[in-house]
Motif scaffolding. Sequence first.
Motif, short mmCIF file in Angstrom:
data_model
loop_
_atom_site.label_atom_id
_atom_site.label_comp_id
_atom_site.label_asym_id
_atom_site.label_seq_id
_atom_site.Cartn_x
_atom_site.Cartn_y
_atom_site.Cartn_z
N ILE A 1 27.22 -56.79 29.48
CA ILE A 1 27.45 -54.81 29.90
C ILE A 1 27.72 -53.95 28.58
O ILE A 1 28.34 -54.48 27.44
N SER A 2 26.87 -53.37 28.78
CA SER A 2 26.43 -52.68 27.49
C SER A 2 27.47 -51.38 27.37
O SER A 2 26.28 -50.29 28.74
N CYS A 3 27.93 -50.29 27.56
CA CYS A 3 28.78 -48.76 27.39
C CYS A 3 28.26 -47.93 26.45
O CYS A 3 28.76 -48.33 25.63
N PHE B 1 26.52 -42.31 19.19
CA PHE B 1 27.31 -42.75 20.37
C PHE B 1 26.11 -44.10 20.03
O PHE B 1 25.39 -43.61 19.07
N SER B 2 26.92 -45.61 20.72
CA SER B 2 27.23 -46.78 20.46
C SER B 2 26.84 -47.12 21.38
O SER B 2 27.06 -46.72 22.48
N ILE B 3 26.31 -48.76 21.71
CA ILE B 3 26.92 -49.36 22.64
C ILE B 3 27.58 -50.81 22.37
O ILE B 3 26.90 -51.50 22.99
N PRO B 4 28.35 -50.91 22.31
CA PRO B 4 29.37 -51.86 22.57
C PRO B 4 28.94 -52.89 23.62
O PRO B 4 28.95 -52.17 24.62
N THR B 5 28.82 -54.20 23.24
CA THR B 5 28.82 -54.91 24.52
C THR B 5 29.61 -55.68 24.46
O THR B 5 30.28 -56.77 23.83
N VAL B 6 29.48 -56.96 25.92
CA VAL B 6 30.67 -57.73 26.22
C VAL B 6 30.13 -58.71 26.99
O VAL B 6 28.85 -58.37 27.79
N VAL B 7 30.10 -60.02 26.65
CA VAL B 7 29.17 -60.99 27.98
C VAL B 7 30.15 -61.65 28.71
O VAL B 7 31.58 -61.71 28.57
N VAL C 1 35.96 -54.99 35.44
CA VAL C 1 36.99 -53.81 34.73
C VAL C 1 37.43 -54.11 33.24
O VAL C 1 37.39 -53.35 32.20
N GLU C 2 38.36 -55.35 33.04
CA GLU C 2 38.34 -55.42 32.13
C GLU C 2 38.05 -55.97 31.37
O GLU C 2 37.56 -55.37 29.80
N LEU C 3 36.43 -56.14 31.59
CA LEU C 3 35.69 -56.23 30.80
C LEU C 3 34.32 -55.22 29.96
O LEU C 3 34.46 -54.93 28.36
N LYS D 1 34.39 -51.21 25.80
CA LYS D 1 34.94 -49.11 25.40
C LYS D 1 35.26 -49.59 23.96
O LYS D 1 35.24 -48.81 23.24
N ALA D 2 36.57 -50.44 23.95
CA ALA D 2 37.81 -50.33 23.03
C ALA D 2 37.05 -51.00 22.05
O ALA D 2 37.91 -50.41 20.76
N GLN D 3 35.94 -51.19 21.73
CA GLN D 3 35.12 -51.73 20.54
C GLN D 3 34.87 -50.77 19.49
O GLN D 3 34.84 -51.05 18.78
#
Length: 450
Positions: A289-291, A314-320, A335-337, A342-344
């Motif tokens: 997911i990239s926000c 802007f950027s699209i920090p991503t988690v997996v 939600v936590e992910l 975003k927090a990155q």
Amino acid sequence: MGSLCPLLFPVNRFEPELITPAKPTPIETKQLSDIDDQDGLRFHFPVIMSYKNNPSMKGNDAVMVIREALSRALVYYYPLAGRLREGPNRKLMVECNGEGVLFIEANADVTLEQLGDRILPPCPVLEEFLSNPPGSDGILGCPLLLVQVTRLTCGGFIFGLRINHTMCDAVGLAKFLNAIGEMAQGADSLSMPPVWARELLNARDPPTITRRHYEYDQLLDSQGSFIAAIDQSNMAQRSFYFGPQQIRALRKHLPPHLSTCSSFELITACVWKCRTLSLRLNPKDTVRISCAVNARGKRINDLCLPSGFYGNAFSIPTVVSTVELLCASPLEYGVELVRKSKAQMDKEYMQSLADFFVIRGRPPLPMGWNVFMVSDNRHTGFGEFDVGWGRPLFAGLARAVSMISFFVRDNNQEEEFGTLVPICLPSTSLERFEEELKKMTLEHVEEISK
């Protein structure tokens, strides 16, 4: 609201014309930033807005007003009237030559009432209100902006626009639109002059990658093989509505410590989970997911971007996650992910990203169903674009693109508004997505359109 019946209506378009700045502007070459010229931004994105008749503007023609205001605003935003070219190592720069932007005048034999919700994404009438003249949507040597203003028989009008994403993001575009609005309403100068300052988002010397940028990693399955690219042959798109009722239902899934999560975090986690379930991916595979996060925010104001900066910021920090874990876990996991994604975002992340593009040669974003990107466009400023007829009834991006969705307001006239989320999936997956969404909200989530 069910599927919309097709609506046929004639549109008479005049020949496209080039609108140049109203006064002579500097002839020079300006480099884009290392964030601007990433491969993933080399496309044009469409925006559409609808305006109702305003009796106080009787005797004024929206086409003429916007055409003149556009020309005057380009005096300040003169790089948008130029043309892009590539330098060494594909570095993008704009030749500020005043060639102009494309403008199309049109008349449509239809009313706003007849159009109804067809103006909302995925906007099945987009081609009527935003023409695509041959050769106009290239990246190099083409107009950077296309505007079509279409008069309607009810006295209202549709403002359609398409812009080269390398020149600005949605927030930057809204600043340019605000300039057009001020010019249209008689201003002699702008309340917020534009600032180029693209060097603020260039790579450092020497460039150093200090953060992990998952969004550009190659897509591999659980066996280490490359995941196939998206098959575009059987795609469908619908928008889904999240109002107060749906938000309340989703919040019931969360534990107390997440009760204050934002609607963006909540809807994104919900849509990501439903989308992943609908695609029936291998449980052992990884999904991302990239926000999209705006670098102009308070948390990273040490970037010191000027208020008039209209470039991409802007950027699209991503988690997996594994497919299995995302699908089997409660909503709070997603939600936590999303929060973690975003927090990155901070100054160091943006600088590392610019360095990454220079070191790695601007790799393209991987395209596959395991990837999902979300951008919140509810507060960009599009809804404030007023050329004398008042605020638009609807203002926002017109369509989603395969793995990318965005949030827009369903109604720009009210302070209270719902959120529309366009989803693009294979037809069978889209049907499953709707079913999963109904389960998640425990009540009917209204489909806006096909």
